[in-house]
Write an enzyme that holds these catalytic residues in place. Structure first.
Site, PDB file in Angstrom:
ATOM      1  N   CYS A 136       0.809  -1.216   0.000  1.00 36.93           N
ATOM      2  CA  CYS A 136       0.000   0.000   0.000  1.00 36.93           C
ATOM      3  C   CYS A 136       0.846   1.272   0.000  1.00 36.93           C
ATOM      4  O   CYS A 136       0.578   2.208  -0.761  1.00 36.93           O
ATOM      5  CB  CYS A 136      -0.976  -0.012   1.177  1.00 36.93           C
ATOM      6  SG  CYS A 136      -0.292  -0.654   2.710  1.00 36.93           S
ATOM      7  N   HIS A 275      -2.826   6.247   4.721  1.00 37.19           N
ATOM      8  CA  HIS A 275      -1.391   6.279   4.993  1.00 37.19           C
ATOM      9  C   HIS A 275      -0.832   7.635   4.569  1.00 37.19           C
ATOM     10  O   HIS A 275      -1.149   8.140   3.486  1.00 37.19           O
ATOM     11  CB  HIS A 275      -0.657   5.200   4.194  1.00 37.19           C
ATOM     12  CG  HIS A 275      -0.929   3.803   4.636  1.00 37.19           C
ATOM     13  ND1 HIS A 275      -1.518   3.484   5.840  1.00 37.19           N
ATOM     14  CD2 HIS A 275      -0.674   2.612   4.021  1.00 37.19           C
ATOM     15  CE1 HIS A 275      -1.606   2.162   5.944  1.00 37.19           C
ATOM     16  NE2 HIS A 275      -1.107   1.617   4.853  1.00 37.19           N
TER      17      HIS A 275
END
Length: 368
Positions: A136, A275
């Site tokens: 990710c 994130h």
């Protein structure tokens, strides 16, 4: 129409994938078959306008072999068990996988089409049948900073990540929120009393955090009001496995002729599903900030340049602003004191969209 099997469609990444496929009407172009590891025989879900009968057994090799394409978000254990058996049986279909298991295999391509469509196209032309979503943080970095890599401007990258609970999974998100709730409940009366001393409140919170009473089955230690400067397994060289992926996957995605060094520290923070990453980038030559901004903004429709302005940054370059969107903004772009080739950048991206489900969806769209 291609027969497309879905495994792990109920989980967090799978659910986001289903939602995106409905939004983009992807089901109109395929014949979906839904599988389950535990509830086969029950009614299958309906996405889009087509009824899909009953759930099939995800371990039934004959049922799987009848498919043109398999999309799995079931996890690495399932891939390890089923993928080799399927290939050994002679199945020649396309395998699209969210798990990390096959990422670094020579016969697999890590998919991030706004960044490496040329690699994907070459793979398809050369008979590659296995396509895997990337880590990710790596995918989100390349979505935001892709313009610099595309123009061969990156000498090396140092990164510090601020990774959301969703990277661990649904149970991790629940655990973080439960910890938050217990900490609040522990001092709710004091917070409601304006005359209470904040240091007394802090001491109560710290005492509860250290008491061992907060749920930590998933993270191992409390995350609420804290952070965890380690993600994934420990490697012999002192890196975490998450940190190792940065260089390994970046260079595989880009199919670089020579390795671009990427390293840094990966840290879990109390965000839910976005994130964030802080970068120090060594450029191969001096490039002006306006040119950097132009290259980044032009690379793909989702890379949004946020001006290096305090108020705009606080509004637009945060997990709160980006969660649930496909935008992968990049900001805090400025030259560093180390020299004119040194650039700072800060990025944010939804871990479940471009960080997980969206590359799978777009790969399926190409194949179907």
């Amino acid at each position: 129409m291609k027969n497309v099997g879905f495994i792990g469609w109920r989980g967090m990444v799978g659910s986001v994938l289903m939602q995106r496929m409905v939004e983009e009407r992807d089901f109109d172009a395929i014949r979906p078959v839904f599988f389950s590891t535990s509830q086969f025989g029950q009614a299958a879900p309906t996405f889009g306008d087509t009824s899909t009968g009953t759930l099939q057994d995800a371990f039934d090799l004959d049922a799987l072999k009848a498919l043109d394409i398999i999309v799995t978000c079931q996890g690495g254990d399932y891939t390890n068990e089923i993928y080799p058996k399927l290939r050994e049986s002679g199945w020649q279909g396309y395998w699209i996988d969210a798990a990390s298991t096959l990422r670094m295999k020579d016969d697999a391509i890590i998919i991030l089409d706004p960044v490496n469509q040329d690699v994907i196209t070459d793979g398809l032309n050369n008979g590659v049948k296995t396509f895997v979503g990337g880590n990710c943080t790596v995918s989100l970095m390349l979505m935001s900073l892709g313009g610099l890599f595309a123009h061969n401007l990156v000498d090396w990258v140092s990164v510090a990540t601020y990774q959301a609970a969703s990277g661990g999974g649904a149970r991790h998100m629940r655990e973080l929120l439960t910890q938050m709730g217990q900490l609040y409940g522990h001092v709710a009366d004091e917070l409601a009393t304006p005359s209470s001393a904040i240091l007394d409140i802090e001491r109560k919170v710290t005492a509860l955090t250290r008491s061992g009473e907060l749920p930590v089955d998933n993270f191992g230690v409390p995350l609420a009001g804290s952070l965890i400067p380690w993600i994934d397994k420990q490697l012999d060289n002192g890196q975490s496995r998450e940190e190792w992926k940065g260089q390994a996957e970046t260079n595989k995605i880009l199919n670089t002729a020579s390795v671009i060094p990427v390293d840094g520290l990966c840290v879990r923070v109390g965000a839910l599903r976005c994130h964030s990453q802080a970068f120090t980038i060594k450029l191969k030559k001096e490039v002006s900030i306006p040119t950097v901004e132009e290259l980044l903004a032009a690379h793909n429709p989702w890379a949004k340049v946020v001006p290096n302005d305090r108020d705009i940054t606080m509004r637009e370059l945060t997990p709160a602003a980006v969660t649930g969107t496909l935008t992968t903004p990049v900001g805090r772009l400025r030259k560093l004191n180390m020299g004119p080739e040194f650039l700072s950048a800060f990025t944010v991206g939804d871990q479940l969209l471009w960080g997980a489900a969206e590359p799978l969806r777009r790969m399926l769209r190409q194949l179907a």
